[in-house]
Design an enzyme around this catalytic site. Sequence first.
Site, PDB file in Angstrom:
ATOM      1  N   LYS A 173       0.819  -1.222   0.000  1.00 26.45           N
ATOM      2  CA  LYS A 173       0.000   0.000   0.000  1.00 26.45           C
ATOM      3  C   LYS A 173       0.850   1.270   0.000  1.00 26.45           C
ATOM      4  O   LYS A 173       0.496   2.254  -0.621  1.00 26.45           O
ATOM      5  CB  LYS A 173      -0.969   0.003   1.173  1.00 26.45           C
ATOM      6  CG  LYS A 173      -0.311   0.164   2.523  1.00 26.45           C
ATOM      7  CD  LYS A 173      -1.320   0.145   3.644  1.00 26.45           C
ATOM      8  CE  LYS A 173      -0.655   0.161   4.990  1.00 26.45           C
ATOM      9  NZ  LYS A 173      -0.038   1.406   5.359  1.00 26.45           N
ATOM     10  N   THR A 174       2.000   1.240   0.717  1.00 26.51           N
ATOM     11  CA  THR A 174       2.834   2.453   0.773  1.00 26.51           C
ATOM     12  C   THR A 174       3.361   2.784  -0.621  1.00 26.51           C
ATOM     13  O   THR A 174       3.449   3.951  -1.009  1.00 26.51           O
ATOM     14  CB  THR A 174       4.009   2.272   1.772  1.00 26.51           C
ATOM     15  OG1 THR A 174       3.476   1.729   2.978  1.00 26.51           O
ATOM     16  CG2 THR A 174       4.668   3.594   2.079  1.00 26.51           C
TER      17      THR A 174
ATOM     18  N   ASP B  34      -3.806   7.316   4.765  1.00 23.81           N
ATOM     19  CA  ASP B  34      -3.282   5.965   4.990  1.00 23.81           C
ATOM     20  C   ASP B  34      -3.952   5.370   6.230  1.00 23.81           C
ATOM     21  O   ASP B  34      -4.403   6.114   7.098  1.00 23.81           O
ATOM     22  CB  ASP B  34      -1.764   6.089   5.200  1.00 23.81           C
ATOM     23  CG  ASP B  34      -1.086   4.734   5.294  1.00 23.81           C
ATOM     24  OD1 ASP B  34      -1.689   3.743   4.840  1.00 23.81           O
ATOM     25  OD2 ASP B  34       0.034   4.668   5.826  1.00 23.81           O
ATOM     26  N   GLU B  35      -4.007   4.044   6.329  1.00 22.57           N
ATOM     27  CA  GLU B  35      -4.583   3.359   7.506  1.00 22.57           C
ATOM     28  C   GLU B  35      -5.976   3.912   7.825  1.00 22.57           C
ATOM     29  O   GLU B  35      -6.308   4.189   8.974  1.00 22.57           O
ATOM     30  CB  GLU B  35      -3.670   3.536   8.749  1.00 22.57           C
ATOM     31  CG  GLU B  35      -2.256   3.021   8.576  1.00 22.57           C
ATOM     32  CD  GLU B  35      -2.145   1.490   8.589  1.00 22.57           C
ATOM     33  OE1 GLU B  35      -3.181   0.817   8.508  1.00 22.57           O
ATOM     34  OE2 GLU B  35      -1.017   0.988   8.645  1.00 22.57           O
TER      35      GLU B  35
ATOM     36  N   GLN C  19      -7.625  -5.216   9.491  1.00 20.36           N
ATOM     37  CA  GLN C  19      -6.560  -4.802  10.406  1.00 20.36           C
ATOM     38  C   GLN C  19      -7.001  -3.649  11.300  1.00 20.36           C
ATOM     39  O   GLN C  19      -6.184  -2.885  11.787  1.00 20.36           O
ATOM     40  CB  GLN C  19      -5.307  -4.419   9.619  1.00 20.36           C
ATOM     41  CG  GLN C  19      -4.681  -5.606   8.906  1.00 20.36           C
ATOM     42  CD  GLN C  19      -3.347  -5.267   8.283  1.00 20.36           C
ATOM     43  OE1 GLN C  19      -2.366  -5.049   8.970  1.00 20.36           O
ATOM     44  NE2 GLN C  19      -3.310  -5.202   6.973  1.00 20.36           N
TER      45      GLN C  19
ATOM     46  N   ARG D 184       2.366 -10.871  10.208  1.00 21.08           N
ATOM     47  CA  ARG D 184       3.691 -10.222  10.369  1.00 21.08           C
ATOM     48  C   ARG D 184       4.788 -11.168   9.899  1.00 21.08           C
ATOM     49  O   ARG D 184       5.900 -10.749   9.609  1.00 21.08           O
ATOM     50  CB  ARG D 184       3.996  -9.885  11.843  1.00 21.08           C
ATOM     51  CG  ARG D 184       3.079  -8.881  12.547  1.00 21.08           C
ATOM     52  CD  ARG D 184       2.820  -7.640  11.769  1.00 21.08           C
ATOM     53  NE  ARG D 184       1.587  -7.774  11.035  1.00 21.08           N
ATOM     54  CZ  ARG D 184       1.255  -7.032   9.978  1.00 21.08           C
ATOM     55  NH1 ARG D 184       2.059  -6.110   9.546  1.00 21.08           N
ATOM     56  NH2 ARG D 184       0.107  -7.189   9.353  1.00 21.08           N
TER      57      ARG D 184
END
Length: 671
Positions: A28-29, A214-215, A245, A604
């Site tokens: 996504k970044t 973002d997020e 998330q 993770r």
Amino acid sequence: MKLNPQQNEAVKFVSGPCLVLAGAGSGKTRVITNKIAYLVQQCGYKARNIAAVTFTNKAAREMKERVGQTLGRKESRGLMISTFHTLGLNIIRREYKSLGLKAGFSLFDDQDQMALLKELTEKQLDGDKDLLRSLLSTISNWKNDMLTPDQAKARAQSEQDQLFAFCFEMYQNQMKAYNALDFDDLILMPVVLLKTNAEVRQHWQNKIRYLLVDEYQDTNTSQYELVKLLVGERGRLTVVGDDDQSIYSWRGAKPQNLVLLSQDYPSLKVIKLEQNYRSTSRILRAANILIANNPHVFEKRLFSELPEGEKLKVLHAKNEDHEAERVTGELIAHRFLNRTHYKDYAILYRGNHQSRLIEKALMQNRIPYRISGGTSFFARAEIKDIMAYLRVLVNPDDDNAFLRIVNTPRREIGPVTLEKLGTYANMRGKSLFEASFELGLEQHLSGRGLENLRKFTQWVVTIADNAERGNTVDAVRALVRDIHYEDWLYETSTSAKAAEMRMKNVSDLYSWIVADLEGDNTDQEEKTLKEVVQRLTLRDMMERGEDDETADQVQLMTLHASKGLEFPYVYLMGAEEGILPHQTSIDEENVDEERRLAYVGITRAQKELTFTLCRERRQFGELLKPQQSRFLDELPYDDVEWEMVKKPQSQEERMAKGQAHIANLRSMFNK
């Protein structure tokens, strides 16, 4: 690395509102940074008219670096990449007059808020720590839900809510008198202002012509309002998020904001990023099957082109001490066999209390580790106190620092005295310190309050004078001595041991300051107290929660703190009912959020993932026999290696275990 078709579509869609549903590890970044570059290089946007907001300083810094690499310094000049709160602060700084604030307003952190609430509610709450914490979070939630004290009063049903609403009103009045803002005001105030002031709204909508968030699943009500007010009708925005998330509902985050978006912007384009570049196919399959047990508005299935990889492992331990020993032993053996680095391993847990035993086991085995999200040196109350004294010495007009120390240790300068001083200072447009010397103050304040206040500010002047004219080191020493800070620590700490530890921290700070003032080593010239204090303040701001991340250390952190990170090998401790899922969530029937937390933990891991659980566990002095977590039952059986089925050990593994055992013995003899 080329963008995949979905990433490419997300970058190039700029004609309307866009929601990018980005699964764990789906890049996504890269989408956000590439989209910023695309807007500037292909769509004629100027960098200064683009803003990107996220939730942590670390994420904002990484994004800035990446965009800088793609665009170069010149093209990215003026680009606004920051946290929500920094953006709010920038709006307030420009519009403070419209908000009825004085220029030098102070910012209160949670410790400042706590101290103020404790003083204000002495009668009502009698210093009850649990009630105070509950009041602080209730006020925060009210502000995030855009409620004024009057609205909170009107809605209050229980007796406690009515009391809290009354305390909220007192708190707001006091903050206004102090010309101070708390963390939640940084969002709330801009929202109210943009809603009610068309001219200000027009200015910011013209300034920010494209907004990226973002997020997005972590936004609360007021943050979403801010987003809507900044983009206006045009809806030139891209939000990136993952409903799987969303793990911050306790902080007011509302994953349903993803749904609201499609209602507020009917032409919303939804693009799903489902290819994961992080984990093996097996880890991903387990995560997908687990999270499928939660209800979904948007269905997505992550896939990976990476190989199947190792099975997920489940280790059983007799009790929590044995659990810590097992994780340590496994890690030593794994590192020996695979020639890996310590920094390739992360140990994750649901609650901070679980870290104590694993820390002890790692220390005994001389394994370097780093705890993320632990208390940093500068965040300790005693360091903040002494730093506040020093800040007032070098800049008496620092209202925030002044308020922290004026009655710490106690000098009988209570909230009533300070409210009168604050109101008078506001009226005169002066700092609290300066206002304390004015003759006119005597019309508003008299008696013991005025006497104690002037005694204190006069003392500050004397110390500051000595620091400037005489021996600075002596002046700093006199400061700590004059306020009887050590006695105060012994009076207010939970134990003599705690007071001793806290005083040691103060001594460490003092040593740093002296070394800096005297210019240790020959090549370093002496500095003024002002330079030293500014450097330390900056160091504090830069260091908050951020250590050297390149060192070769095992990473220890809570599941919450692990979000956004990735590690080759992950140990997830305490996979038991009551820990993960947490007992409170089970009682409140909010297991979905705990499942999302487990999903974050699983995703993770890049190569291998190991769960641990205990047959017995001591909690609050009681011996429990916990059940294994329902989340383990939900994993695909064939993708998990259950320890009950013992497989024969290879010669190499036996050697590694032997090495680990010898290391254990050696550490015991070396104590």
